[in-house]
Design an enzyme around this catalytic site. Structure first.
Site, PDB file in Angstrom:
ATOM      1  CG  ASP A 127      -8.118  -2.374   0.660  1.00  0.00           C
ATOM      2  OD1 ASP A 127      -7.491  -2.111   1.679  1.00  0.00           O
ATOM      3  OD2 ASP A 127      -8.272  -1.527  -0.241  1.00  0.00           O
ATOM      4  CD  GLU A 153      -2.886   1.377   2.098  1.00  0.00           C
ATOM      5  OE1 GLU A 153      -3.036   0.297   3.075  1.00  0.00           O
ATOM      6  OE2 GLU A 153      -3.714   2.350   2.053  1.00  0.00           O
ATOM      7  CB  ILE A 183      -2.209  -0.396   9.599  1.00  0.00           C
ATOM      8  CG1 ILE A 183      -0.677  -0.806  10.325  1.00  0.00           C
ATOM      9  CG2 ILE A 183      -3.096  -0.588  10.670  1.00  0.00           C
ATOM     10  CD1 ILE A 183      -0.329   0.509  11.179  1.00  0.00           C
ATOM     11  CG  ASP A 184      -7.573  -2.885   5.933  1.00  0.00           C
ATOM     12  OD1 ASP A 184      -7.434  -2.112   4.948  1.00  0.00           O
ATOM     13  OD2 ASP A 184      -8.473  -3.158   6.322  1.00  0.00           O
ATOM     14  CG  ASP A 231      -3.658  -2.689   4.153  1.00  0.00           C
ATOM     15  OD1 ASP A 231      -3.017  -1.760   4.568  1.00  0.00           O
ATOM     16  OD2 ASP A 231      -4.779  -2.425   3.624  1.00  0.00           O
ATOM     17  CB  THR A 256      -4.666   3.500   9.227  1.00  0.00           C
ATOM     18  OG1 THR A 256      -3.960   2.616   8.516  1.00  0.00           O
ATOM     19  CG2 THR A 256      -3.549   4.412  10.037  1.00  0.00           C
TER      20      THR A 256
END
Ligand SMILES: *[C@@H]1O[C@H](CO)[C@@H](O)[C@H](O)[C@H]1NC(C)=O
Length: 297
Positions: A232, A83, A105-106, A103, A108
């Site tokens: 994602d 990302e 930190i999905d 990703d 955030t």
């Protein structure tokens, strides 16, 4: 000839099987360690990216860098779609080469508010097929994993969707932040107008990777999200499918990892019910837009 073919198939599956598990065993501890660094995170700045709800912290960049660096050291020819890296370089095309889609930190926005609904997501795609997924939520110590053809797991225990087939009994996680965007506003409003009369309950949790995993282990019946990126969905969609769930594109067609929007459901039957209702809503929106009527509640 036949024997040769069989030996060849055996060899391919043997080598592939070994390799995927080898990838998995190497990367799982890395993901966990990276995720755990979030538990002691403090005094970081939060920046806003292009969209006002799209946040980034130094931890996003750190986690992605550590994962890429370590995997690259072990398998230098592998590719990466991350990302934060894509923010700088654009999203690279998917090739047949093993590609790690990350990703860091999905969710955030949840993370910075200390809502424990976010996670690190790592997917592995080989020959353009999603082969492996890991989603780790360090705050709840929950690690969802899947290898293609081998089922889905939560902390090592096999998981299945809840098998829900009835929309009237379904809890639906609908990612609604995008409704801020004028491009999506009417789409969401018309769909909700119809869906709210049918579903049992609605949520909007703000993390696509966690939302998918919650369908996989039966906490949610359905989850829908638009306007996504490959990171994602790279791990979570495989986890849902390996748990016996159904994933299609948000418009009912085939799901595409490189242009992802999705509806993920416990069963295909449930998906069909959501899609039928959304088609009606979309038709009404289309009719209204042809007559220049704006949505008004
Ligand atoms: C959209 O317009 C068509 C043609 O007037 C009509 O038959 C149809 O019922 C409308 N759909 C909805 C959902 O309002």
């Amino acid at each position: 000839m036949w024997l040769g073919y069989k030996i060849c198939l055996f060899w391919v599956s043997f080598v592939m099987g070994e390799t995927i598990e080898e990838y998995f065993d190497f990367v799982l501890p890395l993901v966990k360690e990276a995720g755990k660094s979030l538990l002691t995170a403090a005094d970081y700045e939060v920046e806003t990216k292009q969209e006002i709800y799209d946040l980034v912290t130094v931890y996003d960049r750190k986690i992605e860098d550590v994962l890429i660096k370590n995997i690259k050291k072990k398998w230098p020819h592998h590719k990466f779609i991350g990302e934060e890296e894509s923010e700088v370089n654009g999203i690279s095309e998917l090739t047949d080469t093993p590609t790690w889609i990350i990703d860091p930190i999905d969710g955030t926005a949840n993370f910075v508010r200390n809502m424990k609904f976010s996670g690190v997501s790592v997917g592995l795609v080989i020959n353009k097929v999603q082969m492996m997924g890991i989603v780790y939520n360090p705050f709840l110590e929950e690690c969802f994993t899947a290898i293609k053809g081998k089922g889905a797991f939560l902390n090592g225990e096999e998981i299945k969707t809840n098998g829900q087939k009835d929309i009237q009994k379904s809890i639906f996680n609908y990612e609604l932040s995008l409704a801020r965007n004028p491009k999506y506003y009417e789409l969401y409003m018309y769909r909700l107008k119809y869906l709210m009369k049918e579903i049992l309950g609605i949520r909007s949790y703000g993390s696509s990777v966690m939302g998918l995993c919650y369908v996989a282990n039966g906490r949610l019946d359905a989850y829908q999200c638009d306007g996504l990126y490959p990171w994602d969905a790279a791990a979570g969609v495989l986890i849902v499918r390996e748990a016996g769930g159904y994933v299609c594109d948000s418009n009912g067609g085939e799901f595409h990892l490189m242009n992802p929007n999705f509806l993920a459901t416990s069963t295909k039957e449930l998906s069909d019910q959501f899609m039928a209702i959304e088609r009606t809503a979309d038709e009404e929106r289309e009719n209204a837009s042809n007559k220049n009527i704006k949505f008004s509640p």
